[in-house]
Design an enzyme around this catalytic site. Sequence first.
Site, short mmCIF file in Angstrom:
data_model
loop_
_atom_site.label_atom_id
_atom_site.label_comp_id
_atom_site.label_asym_id
_atom_site.label_seq_id
_atom_site.Cartn_x
_atom_site.Cartn_y
_atom_site.Cartn_z
N THR A 1 7.00 -2.96 7.35
CA THR A 1 6.37 -3.23 8.65
C THR A 1 4.86 -3.19 8.50
O THR A 1 4.34 -2.46 7.66
CB THR A 1 6.79 -2.23 9.74
OG1 THR A 1 6.20 -2.63 10.99
CG2 THR A 1 6.36 -0.80 9.45
N LYS B 1 4.80 1.33 14.84
CA LYS B 1 6.08 1.61 14.18
C LYS B 1 5.86 2.52 12.98
O LYS B 1 6.63 3.44 12.73
CB LYS B 1 6.71 0.31 13.68
CG LYS B 1 7.25 -0.59 14.78
CD LYS B 1 7.93 -1.79 14.14
CE LYS B 1 8.45 -2.76 15.16
NZ LYS B 1 9.11 -3.91 14.51
N GLU C 1 5.08 -15.22 9.33
CA GLU C 1 5.36 -15.67 10.70
C GLU C 1 6.83 -16.08 10.86
O GLU C 1 7.42 -15.89 11.91
CB GLU C 1 4.49 -16.89 11.04
CG GLU C 1 3.07 -16.54 11.37
CD GLU C 1 2.97 -15.67 12.63
OE1 GLU C 1 3.61 -16.01 13.62
OE2 GLU C 1 2.26 -14.65 12.58
N ASP D 1 13.87 -4.52 13.21
CA ASP D 1 13.42 -5.40 14.28
C ASP D 1 13.84 -4.73 15.58
O ASP D 1 14.92 -4.13 15.66
CB ASP D 1 14.05 -6.78 14.16
CG ASP D 1 13.25 -7.81 14.95
OD1 ASP D 1 12.04 -7.98 14.69
OD2 ASP D 1 13.83 -8.44 15.86
N SER D 2 12.96 -4.77 16.55
CA SER D 2 13.24 -4.03 17.77
C SER D 2 12.64 -4.74 18.95
O SER D 2 11.83 -5.66 18.80
CB SER D 2 12.66 -2.62 17.65
OG SER D 2 11.29 -2.69 17.28
N HIS E 1 15.38 4.42 20.66
CA HIS E 1 16.12 3.45 19.86
C HIS E 1 15.77 3.60 18.38
O HIS E 1 16.63 3.62 17.51
CB HIS E 1 15.79 2.04 20.38
CG HIS E 1 14.32 1.74 20.46
ND1 HIS E 1 13.41 2.63 20.97
CD2 HIS E 1 13.58 0.65 20.07
CE1 HIS E 1 12.20 2.11 20.90
NE2 HIS E 1 12.28 0.91 20.36
N ARG E 2 14.46 3.76 18.09
CA ARG E 2 14.03 3.86 16.69
C ARG E 2 14.46 5.20 16.08
O ARG E 2 14.91 5.26 14.94
CB ARG E 2 12.51 3.68 16.60
CG ARG E 2 11.96 3.60 15.18
CD ARG E 2 10.54 3.08 15.14
NE ARG E 2 10.47 1.71 15.64
CZ ARG E 2 10.05 1.38 16.87
NH1 ARG E 2 9.59 2.30 17.70
NH2 ARG E 2 10.07 0.13 17.27
P1 IMP Z 1 8.94 -6.81 16.11
O1 IMP Z 1 10.15 -5.93 15.82
O2 IMP Z 1 7.87 -6.65 15.10
O3 IMP Z 1 9.34 -8.20 16.43
O4 IMP Z 1 8.23 -6.27 17.43
C1 IMP Z 1 8.84 -5.45 18.30
C2 IMP Z 1 8.08 -5.46 19.62
O5 IMP Z 1 8.94 -4.84 20.57
C3 IMP Z 1 6.82 -4.61 19.59
O6 IMP Z 1 5.68 -5.35 19.31
C4 IMP Z 1 6.79 -4.07 21.01
O7 IMP Z 1 6.24 -5.03 21.86
C5 IMP Z 1 8.26 -3.91 21.33
N1 IMP Z 1 8.76 -2.57 20.95
C6 IMP Z 1 9.67 -2.25 20.00
N2 IMP Z 1 9.85 -0.93 19.93
C7 IMP Z 1 9.00 -0.40 20.81
C8 IMP Z 1 8.72 0.95 21.17
O8 IMP Z 1 9.24 1.94 20.64
N3 IMP Z 1 7.78 1.09 22.13
C9 IMP Z 1 7.17 0.04 22.74
N4 IMP Z 1 7.37 -1.22 22.44
C10 IMP Z 1 8.31 -1.44 21.47
#
Ligand code: IMP
Length: 212
Positions: free
Chosen positions: A10, A15, A45, A76-77, A193-194
């Site tokens: 990441t 994160k 990207e 991914d979240s 969740h994380r």
């Molecule tokens: P990606 O997994 O890099 O696509 O981005 C995940 C996006 O989800 C982040 O940039 C946040 O906008 C949102 N997100 C995921 N987990 C959290 C969290 O624990 N707190 C707040 N936003 C989250």
Amino acid sequence: MVKPKLLIATRSPGKRREIEVLLAELPYRLTFPEEAGLPERPEEEGLESADTFQGNAILKARYFARLSGLPTVAEDSGLEVFSLGGLPGVRSRRFAPVAPMRGDDQDEANNRELLRRLAGAPAHRRKARYRCVVAYLERPDSVPQIFEGSCYGSIAEAPRGAGGFGYDPIFFSDELGMTFGEAPAEAKHRVSHRGRAFRAFAEWILRHAVGS
Ligand code: IMP
């Protein structure tokens, strides 16, 4: 004994802060792309082009495992609002259009956009959950091991608190009775969740990989 390296795929500072705490007890040396000699490349990207959290987590893990040759974990979240059909979902990071040249902050723009879409919505239309999917590859060609976590709540009427990152100031956690922006970091880790996905991963890797 020198601890083996584990690449955490990441580049998100929010994160990273959380994962470093969640995996602190593992007998691995956590390393991140920059430190592993992998500066950001334009092709990254494309690593969020799948339409599921799991698909994106596997794309990221595979890409970074191939480049580094290290055991790699990626996640991914995102946030799913049920009345919006699961939006912002896999597009959580870039939900709102921003003009970086004007110095717009992506997280703030996302929060404003979500509050705008839910303006005047009653409580039952504000229900949401965060989801996190973790993919682990011991080797670049391994079958991915998948771990998931979610947490339920609702979208607040206005931002509250400055903790966490992303949508945290507007995500009201059912379990904590406050927004993740207001919650101390340990409380967020306990129910997030994380936290849930990475604890499942940590338990698994302790049983299956180290010394086995
Ligand atoms: P990606 O997994 O890099 O696509 O981005 C995940 C996006 O989800 C982040 O940039 C946040 O906008 C949102 N997100 C995921 N987990 C959290 C969290 O624990 N707190 C707040 N936003 C989250």
